[in-house]
Scaffold this active site. Structure first.
Site, PDB file in Angstrom:
ATOM      1  N   PHE A 125       0.797  -1.216   0.000  1.00 37.03           N
ATOM      2  CA  PHE A 125       0.000   0.000   0.000  1.00 37.03           C
ATOM      3  C   PHE A 125       0.833   1.270   0.000  1.00 37.03           C
ATOM      4  CE2 PHE A 125       0.559  -0.236   4.546  1.00 37.03           C
ATOM      5  CZ  PHE A 125       0.473   1.074   4.984  1.00 37.03           C
ATOM      6  N   ALA A 126       2.140   1.113  -0.175  1.00 38.85           N
ATOM      7  CA  ALA A 126       2.964   2.313  -0.228  1.00 38.85           C
ATOM      8  C   ALA A 126       4.221   2.092  -1.051  1.00 38.85           C
ATOM      9  CB  ALA A 126       3.350   2.740   1.184  1.00 38.85           C
ATOM     10  N   ASN A 127       4.696   3.161  -1.670  1.00 37.48           N
ATOM     11  CA  ASN A 127       6.006   3.156  -2.305  1.00 37.48           C
ATOM     12  C   ASN A 127       6.919   4.025  -1.468  1.00 37.48           C
ATOM     13  OD1 ASN A 127       5.271   1.581  -4.446  1.00 37.48           O
ATOM     14  ND2 ASN A 127       4.683   3.338  -5.716  1.00 37.48           N
ATOM     15  N   ASP A 150       3.827  -5.039  17.150  1.00 43.87           N
ATOM     16  CA  ASP A 150       4.532  -5.716  16.061  1.00 43.87           C
ATOM     17  C   ASP A 150       6.040  -5.566  16.230  1.00 43.87           C
ATOM     18  OD1 ASP A 150       4.762  -7.322  13.884  1.00 43.87           O
ATOM     19  OD2 ASP A 150       4.462  -5.745  12.402  1.00 43.87           O
TER      20      ASP A 150
END
Lengths: 308, 361
Positions: free
Chosen positions: B26-28, B137
């Site tokens: 969902f990201a670059n 996490d």
């Protein structure tokens, strides 16, 4: 980017309210805020969301309209989107479809009500109001869901962008409980409930972007103890770093809200002129029309300009 | 252009976007620089086209928490701005992560180095917990290492507030190998102790240089945990049999597992045991862990700048299955194969993308 735990509107933002700068009278602007927050509240209850999620959405909406104009962003769009965004922020996720259904129901109801109600006598009126009202949720694959989804996705980005991604909302509910404990009010009948309700009502006004949460908590206690005639020590608010002027002003704003919308509690303590029923009804009707879209607001401003 | 747009433009103009160094679901991620100072940054551009229902929760959480949390041992969010319909997060640029350090067989760790990393992680974690946030996490590749050796906790995509003790939370968090037994038993009400377990397993991993409890499935994770440490009794961990997903496990005898980390010394062994208590209530908190005698005993922790760092360029590796989505997969959907890394130094080319990609995926 300094940390901003709970951003408040600046004085110049309050004075140069974007919607008012675009020609919307102050009074109408605040009516529309109230109506938009009522939508959030009702939809939130229908979706069984916790009060903190609802309140967060309402605060986001108030903040948004201090950096954006109601002529540029439709009120219903921002209202539904704030609720969706806050459901994510508060980790109480809801399905987009459920949210859209809830709003469509509320909008259909507004449409029905603004169609005009006639009737005499209270009981008759109550029977008649809902006559002919029905709501059928659209089919599963109905286009309308996609249309709403597009609106919500793009408005969500607008809210985030225009608020500079500051989404921290600090609510006064926990303060109120602590303060009541300190003031030995927890076992007084109705106090906690009344404070809670007043804080909920205050969300319909821009108070949450004027004052930090501890001021609002004190205001709810002040108003409650006045309404219930419970004596407290002099200057008790000093204990909570509040000053009388601020909290008294909050109480005034809330009392005003009750009076204007015809929803004061039945304590008989709020005096003032007996509200003109007709006037209140007109207010509701006008608000409902403008709630619909930014186009409606623009049209209204144009017509109003011509009249003037 | 109104005020909000001007402000956004002003923010966007502060940064130069460079080459793409990573690509996630969902990201670059792009390399960038601050125009005024030339400081290196990482710009994470969140893809909007891929978003199903508006902005992804993980991205929202990341922005929300990183805006509030500021600490030398936590990755700094420098700015957020949007271009058209995209959100861009500007983050500190960090060279590597603890996992790369652990895997680099050319590096030799002194006990003092391990102590230094542990102290920095716990300081960051203590700050996070003190501010009422759970990370949920923690694992070596979310502990990033700056060029000056400072360790910084990153990836707040699963973080959440835990101010309200009564709020039900999902147990599908934390990468499996670092997940505490109460989550594996499906606890829905938990506390900061879940992060402490993760830190404990990371501590042991730093000593052993291999993941301590590497389960293939959730069930296997429990099995491995109990195999290594002995099956808990009602006395060790009161109430655990009442947890929602509790199931009988093969009985393993108590095992002095800390003997395998004897190289760290007596105090270190004791810290590991205290961090890895079965009963979450008995586990140390971040702040009490920092006061543990391990940190005052000899040797003194290595200064960050002198900590070992991989010399070679970073090697690309495949994303783990539960990282590709930016969130852990649900237990029902996994097929039991954990492939956290599939690198072999010789076959894969060099690039700095890997870390950034992992980090920001």
């Amino acid at each position: 980017m300094p940390p901003t735990p709970h951003p408040l509107a600046t004085l110049s933002q309050i004075l140069h309210n974007p919607s008012c700068s675009d020609g919307l009278p102050k009074e109408i602007e605040s009516d529309l805020r109230t109506a938009a927050c009522m939508l959030i509240q009702e939809a939130g209850i229908m979706l069984d969301l916790p009060q903190s999620t609802i309140a967060t959405a309402q605060v986001l909406l108030h903040r948004f309209y201090y950096v954006s104009s109601m002529l540029s962003f439709g009120i219903t769009d921002i209202s539904i989107t704030s609720l969706y965004l806050s459901s994510k922020l508060c980790e109480t996720p809801i399905r987009l479809r459920d949210l859209i259904n809830a709003y469509m129901f509320l909008l259909a109801r507004i449409k029905h009500l603004s169609g005009g109600v006639s009737g005499k006598g209270k009981e008759k009126e109550n029977m008649k109001i809902w006559e002919g009202f029905s709501f059928e949720p659209p089919g599963f694959h109905d286009e309308v869901f996609w249309d709403w989804k597009d609106i919500i996705v793009s408005s969500e980005m607008q809210i985030l962008k225009r608020l500079g991604f500051n989404m921290q909302v600090d609510l006064p509910y926990s303060h109120v409980i602590n303060y009541c404990r300190i003031l030995d009010l927890v076992f007084e009948k109705d106090v906690a409930q009344s404070c809670w309700s007043i804080l909920n009502d205050a969300l319909l006004t821009p108070l949450y972007v004027y004052h930090p949460p501890h001021i609002l908590a004190c205001a709810s206690i002040l108003l409650t103890t006045r309404l219930l005639r419970i004596p407290l020590p002099d200057n008790w608010w000093v204990l909570f770093d509040a000053n009388h002027e601020d909290i008294w002003q909050c109480c005034g704003t809330i009392a005003n809200l009750w009076r204007e919308w015809g929803m004061e509690p039945h304590t008989g303590l709020i005096h003032g002129e007996r509200r003109d029923r007709r006037k209140v009804e007109d207010k509701w009707r006008r608000t409902w029309v403008l709630l619909e879209s930014k186009k409606a607001v623009r049209r209204w401003v144009e017509e109003n300009d011509q009249k003037a | 252009m109104d005020l909000a747009a001007i402000e956004n433009q002003r923010r966007a103009d502060r940064w130069d976007k460079g080459i793409k160094i990573g690509e996630g679901t969902f990201a670059n991620v792009y390399k960038g620089t601050e125009k005024a100072t030339g400081r290196k940054v990482a710009i994470k551009k969140i893809k909007v086209g891929e978003m199903k229902d508006g902005l992804d929760m993980t991205a929202l959480r990341e922005v929300k928490f990183l805006q509030e949390l500021r600490h030398p041992n936590i990755i700094a969010l420098l700015d957020v701005f949007s271009v058209k319909q995209n959100i861009n997060l500007v983050l500190e640029f960090l060279d590597t992560d603890l996992e790369a350090v652990i895997r680099d067989k050319a590096l030799i760790f002194q006990n003092a180095d391990i102590k230094s990393w542990m102290a920095m992680s716990l300081r960051g974690l203590e700050y996070i917990h003190r501010n009422g946030v759970l990370h949920r996490d923690l694992k070596p590749n979310n502990l990033l290492i700056a060029s000056n050796g400072e360790l910084k906790i990153a990836d707040f995509g699963l973080a959440r507030e835990f101010g309200d003790a009564g709020s039900r939370m999902t147990c599908q968090v934390i990468t499996r190998w670092y997940r505490p037994p109460e989550l594996l038993f499906g606890a829905r009400y938990y506390s900061a102790a879940v992060d402490i377990w993760s830190i404990g397993t990371i501590f042991v991993e730093l000593i052993l240089r291999v993941p301590f409890l590497a389960g293939d499935t959730d069930i296997d994770q429990l099995k491995k945990t109990f195999h290594a440490m002995g099956t808990p009794t009602e006395q060790d961990w009161p109430g655990h049999t009442k947890l929602p997903d509790y199931h009988e496990t093969p009985q393993h005898p108590k095992n002095p597992w800390w003997n395998m980390i004897s190289s760290i010394g007596k105090e270190g062994q004791d810290l590991a045991r205290e961090l890895l208590r079965f009963d979450p209530l008995q586990r140390l908190s971040a702040v009490t862990a920092l006061h543990h005698e391990y940190f005052t005993a000899f040797p003194r922790p290595t200064p960050p700048i002198k900590l070992p760092k991989p010399l070679a360029e970073l090697r690309p590796r495949a994303l783990a299955p539960d990282e590709t989505q930016g969130k852990p997969i649900l237990s029902g959907t996994e097929n039991g194969v954990v492939k956290r890394k599939a690198e072999s130094p010789s076959t894969l080319g060099l690039d700095g993308k890997r870390i950034a990609r992992r980090l920001f995926a």
